[in-house]
Design a protein around this motif. Structure first.
Motif, mmCIF file in Angstrom:
data_model
loop_
_atom_site.group_PDB
_atom_site.id
_atom_site.type_symbol
_atom_site.label_atom_id
_atom_site.label_comp_id
_atom_site.label_asym_id
_atom_site.label_seq_id
_atom_site.Cartn_x
_atom_site.Cartn_y
_atom_site.Cartn_z
ATOM 1 N N GLN A 123 0.837 -1.206 0.000
ATOM 2 C CA GLN A 123 0.000 0.000 0.000
ATOM 3 C C GLN A 123 0.872 1.256 0.000
ATOM 4 O OE1 GLN A 123 -3.084 -0.144 2.962
ATOM 5 N NE2 GLN A 123 -3.458 2.062 2.912
ATOM 6 N N ARG A 124 0.500 2.239 -0.792
ATOM 7 C CA ARG A 124 1.238 3.497 -0.856
ATOM 8 C C ARG A 124 0.778 4.435 0.266
ATOM 9 N NH1 ARG A 124 3.997 4.004 -5.632
ATOM 10 N NH2 ARG A 124 3.427 2.502 -7.261
ATOM 11 N N LEU A 125 1.755 5.161 0.808
ATOM 12 C CA LEU A 125 1.462 6.131 1.857
ATOM 13 C C LEU A 125 1.764 7.535 1.353
ATOM 14 C CD1 LEU A 125 3.006 4.445 5.031
ATOM 15 C CD2 LEU A 125 0.646 4.356 4.235
ATOM 16 N N SER A 126 0.894 8.468 1.666
ATOM 17 C CA SER A 126 1.071 9.859 1.281
ATOM 18 C C SER A 126 1.355 10.701 2.518
ATOM 19 C CB SER A 126 -0.197 10.363 0.583
ATOM 20 O OG SER A 126 -0.260 11.767 0.587
ATOM 21 N N GLU A 127 2.412 11.490 2.473
ATOM 22 C CA GLU A 127 2.715 12.384 3.589
ATOM 23 C C GLU A 127 1.547 13.312 3.874
ATOM 24 O OE1 GLU A 127 6.206 14.721 3.326
ATOM 25 O OE2 GLU A 127 7.558 13.000 3.120
ATOM 26 N N ALA A 128 0.985 13.845 2.807
ATOM 27 C CA ALA A 128 -0.114 14.803 2.962
ATOM 28 C C ALA A 128 -1.338 14.151 3.599
ATOM 29 C CB ALA A 128 -0.473 15.395 1.602
ATOM 30 N N GLU A 129 -1.709 12.970 3.099
ATOM 31 C CA GLU A 129 -2.891 12.288 3.625
ATOM 32 C C GLU A 129 -2.675 11.827 5.063
ATOM 33 O OE1 GLU A 129 -3.870 9.160 0.948
ATOM 34 O OE2 GLU A 129 -4.379 10.510 -0.709
ATOM 35 N N MET A 130 -1.464 11.319 5.363
ATOM 36 C CA MET A 130 -1.189 10.858 6.721
ATOM 37 C C MET A 130 -1.163 12.019 7.701
ATOM 38 S SD MET A 130 -0.828 8.155 8.531
ATOM 39 C CE MET A 130 -0.501 6.871 7.292
ATOM 40 N N SER A 131 -0.595 13.155 7.303
ATOM 41 C CA SER A 131 -0.557 14.317 8.196
ATOM 42 C C SER A 131 -1.966 14.826 8.482
ATOM 43 C CB SER A 131 0.301 15.434 7.596
ATOM 44 O OG SER A 131 -0.259 15.927 6.401
ATOM 45 N N LYS A 132 -2.829 14.781 7.472
ATOM 46 C CA LYS A 132 -4.219 15.190 7.659
ATOM 47 C C LYS A 132 -4.951 14.220 8.578
ATOM 48 C CE LYS A 132 -8.465 16.262 5.098
ATOM 49 N NZ LYS A 132 -9.105 16.337 3.758
ATOM 50 N N SER A 133 -4.725 12.921 8.367
ATOM 51 C CA SER A 133 -5.383 11.890 9.179
ATOM 52 C C SER A 133 -4.992 11.987 10.646
ATOM 53 C CB SER A 133 -5.024 10.505 8.631
ATOM 54 O OG SER A 133 -5.463 9.486 9.494
ATOM 55 N N LEU A 134 -3.708 12.290 10.906
ATOM 56 C CA LEU A 134 -3.215 12.335 12.290
ATOM 57 C C LEU A 134 -3.309 13.731 12.895
ATOM 58 C CD1 LEU A 134 -0.053 10.036 11.978
ATOM 59 C CD2 LEU A 134 -2.380 9.420 12.668
ATOM 60 N N GLY A 135 -3.648 14.731 12.072
ATOM 61 C CA GLY A 135 -3.776 16.088 12.584
ATOM 62 C C GLY A 135 -2.452 16.715 12.951
ATOM 63 N N VAL A 136 -1.410 16.430 12.148
ATOM 64 C CA VAL A 136 -0.072 16.968 12.415
ATOM 65 C C VAL A 136 0.496 17.540 11.119
ATOM 66 C CG1 VAL A 136 0.323 15.295 14.263
ATOM 67 C CG2 VAL A 136 1.063 14.757 11.927
ATOM 68 N N SER A 137 1.634 18.213 11.232
ATOM 69 C CA SER A 137 2.298 18.733 10.039
ATOM 70 C C SER A 137 2.989 17.592 9.293
ATOM 71 C CB SER A 137 3.327 19.801 10.420
ATOM 72 O OG SER A 137 4.424 19.207 11.093
ATOM 73 N N ARG A 138 3.502 17.863 8.109
ATOM 74 C CA ARG A 138 4.138 16.817 7.309
ATOM 75 C C ARG A 138 5.533 16.451 7.821
ATOM 76 N NH1 ARG A 138 2.637 17.974 1.005
ATOM 77 N NH2 ARG A 138 4.051 16.191 0.783
ATOM 78 N N THR A 139 6.174 17.349 8.571
ATOM 79 C CA THR A 139 7.547 17.066 9.043
ATOM 80 C C THR A 139 7.633 15.828 9.933
ATOM 81 O OG1 THR A 139 8.195 19.400 8.866
ATOM 82 C CG2 THR A 139 9.521 17.993 10.308
ATOM 83 N N PRO A 140 6.806 15.687 11.004
ATOM 84 C CA PRO A 140 6.890 14.468 11.817
ATOM 85 C C PRO A 140 6.486 13.212 11.047
ATOM 86 C CG PRO A 140 5.024 15.817 12.519
ATOM 87 C CD PRO A 140 5.858 16.658 11.595
ATOM 88 N N VAL A 141 5.617 13.360 10.052
ATOM 89 C CA VAL A 141 5.239 12.208 9.230
ATOM 90 C C VAL A 141 6.439 11.752 8.415
ATOM 91 C CG1 VAL A 141 3.806 11.411 7.309
ATOM 92 C CG2 VAL A 141 2.802 12.834 9.112
ATOM 93 N N ARG A 142 7.140 12.704 7.816
ATOM 94 C CA ARG A 142 8.335 12.389 7.036
ATOM 95 C C ARG A 142 9.386 11.709 7.917
ATOM 96 N NH1 ARG A 142 9.533 17.273 5.658
ATOM 97 N NH2 ARG A 142 7.903 17.273 4.062
ATOM 98 N N GLU A 143 9.568 12.235 9.128
ATOM 99 C CA GLU A 143 10.535 11.648 10.062
ATOM 100 C C GLU A 143 10.102 10.240 10.478
ATOM 101 O OE1 GLU A 143 10.557 14.549 13.143
ATOM 102 O OE2 GLU A 143 11.932 15.917 12.081
ATOM 103 N N GLY A 144 8.783 10.070 10.648
ATOM 104 C CA GLY A 144 8.260 8.748 11.002
ATOM 105 C C GLY A 144 8.515 7.736 9.905
ATOM 106 N N PHE A 145 8.328 8.147 8.659
ATOM 107 C CA PHE A 145 8.599 7.259 7.526
ATOM 108 C C PHE A 145 10.059 6.802 7.528
ATOM 109 C CE2 PHE A 145 5.039 8.975 4.490
ATOM 110 C CZ PHE A 145 4.094 8.378 5.301
ATOM 111 N N LEU A 146 10.967 7.717 7.854
ATOM 112 C CA LEU A 146 12.391 7.369 7.869
ATOM 113 C C LEU A 146 12.708 6.349 8.962
ATOM 114 C CD1 LEU A 146 13.990 10.889 7.236
ATOM 115 C CD2 LEU A 146 13.963 8.931 5.664
ATOM 116 N N ARG A 147 12.094 6.515 10.135
ATOM 117 C CA ARG A 147 12.301 5.552 11.219
ATOM 118 C C ARG A 147 11.738 4.181 10.850
ATOM 119 N NH1 ARG A 147 10.780 7.765 17.113
ATOM 120 N NH2 ARG A 147 11.525 5.660 17.609
ATOM 121 N N LEU A 148 10.580 4.186 10.222
ATOM 122 C CA LEU A 148 9.962 2.924 9.811
ATOM 123 C C LEU A 148 10.773 2.255 8.698
ATOM 124 C CD1 LEU A 148 6.297 4.224 9.844
ATOM 125 C CD2 LEU A 148 7.250 2.526 11.416
#
Length: 236
Positions: A42-67
């Protein structure tokens, strides 16, 4: 393609339980991958994930790197972020490490648990029994993890448990997949109950054998799951 529809997701984490937004985002996306809310490929979108979690795109991007460092996602140029398939080799090595470490932890705590610690372990077993009745695989897995974690905490091996948490990601995804077959709940609960009895009574030799049976059971399931959900596994 053989597909399945997990039960509705009711286990979303609370951002207030984390020291930072970044820690929360990483933990929540990881939880969704482990619980099969997000599936391999499944593809993940920074924009969609940030909207879903109610956060900015920066922590989402950092989360992707950790994962990515855990092998749970792939970040591909021009293609974005994709949930990784389950790596059989990583599952096998995770089982090996868990067998070695948890066996030693159980030997250390066998016959030494306090009444309060035993009470906590029994509470987790009761929660698993409730999940069995409700056919709730997410709740069952949650208390499965807490049950095993308790022994590490009793042995004051917190760092060792954190290490297992990281390397168990592919193993945990397989465990969750096996729990879609609700008939497995009773078997696993019985094994946990016996494991606790042996720990409380200090039966060191029988304890090691029971743990090995419990943890290695996943290999029987793997042969079935690889055929049933072939598109979700990498066999290299």
């Amino acid at each position: 393609m053989n597909d399945f529809k997990p039960i509705p997701d009711h286990g979303k984490l609370d951002v207030n339980d984390y020291a930072s937004v970044g820690e929360y985002v990483y933990a929540e996306i990881r939880r969704q991958i482990i619980s099969w809310q997000l599936k391999p490929g499944q593809r993940l979108s920074e924009a969609e994930m940030s909207k879903s979690l109610g956060v900015s795109r920066t922590p989402v991007r950092e989360g992707f790197l950790r994962l990515k460092s855990e092998g749970l996602v792939e970040i591909l140029s021009q293609r974005g972020t994709i949930i990784s398939k389950i790596d059989i080799k990583k599952v096998t090595e995770s089982v090996f490490v868990r067998n070695c470490l948890e066996r030693e932890v159980l030997r250390e705590v066998a016959g030494k648990m306090s009444e309060e610690q035993i009470k906590t372990a029994n509470k987790y077993l009761k929660k698993q029994d409730e999940a069995l009745k409700d056919k709730d695989y997410i709740k069952f897995h949650k208390y499965d993890v807490l049950f095993h974690q308790l022994f590490f905490l009793v042995a004051e091996k917190d760092y060792t448990w954190e290490f297992l948490y990281i390397i168990d990601s592919h193993y945990d995804r397989v465990r969750m997949l096996t729990l879609l077959d609700y008939d497995k709940f009773k078997l696993l609960l019985d094994e946990h109950t016996e494991l606790l009895r042996l720990v409380v009574e200090g039966e060191h030799e029988a304890l090691a054998e029971q743990l090995s049976i419990h943890i290695n059971y996943i290999f029987k399931e793997l042969e079935i799951l690889k055929k049933q959900y072939e598109e979700y596994f990498t066999l290299d």
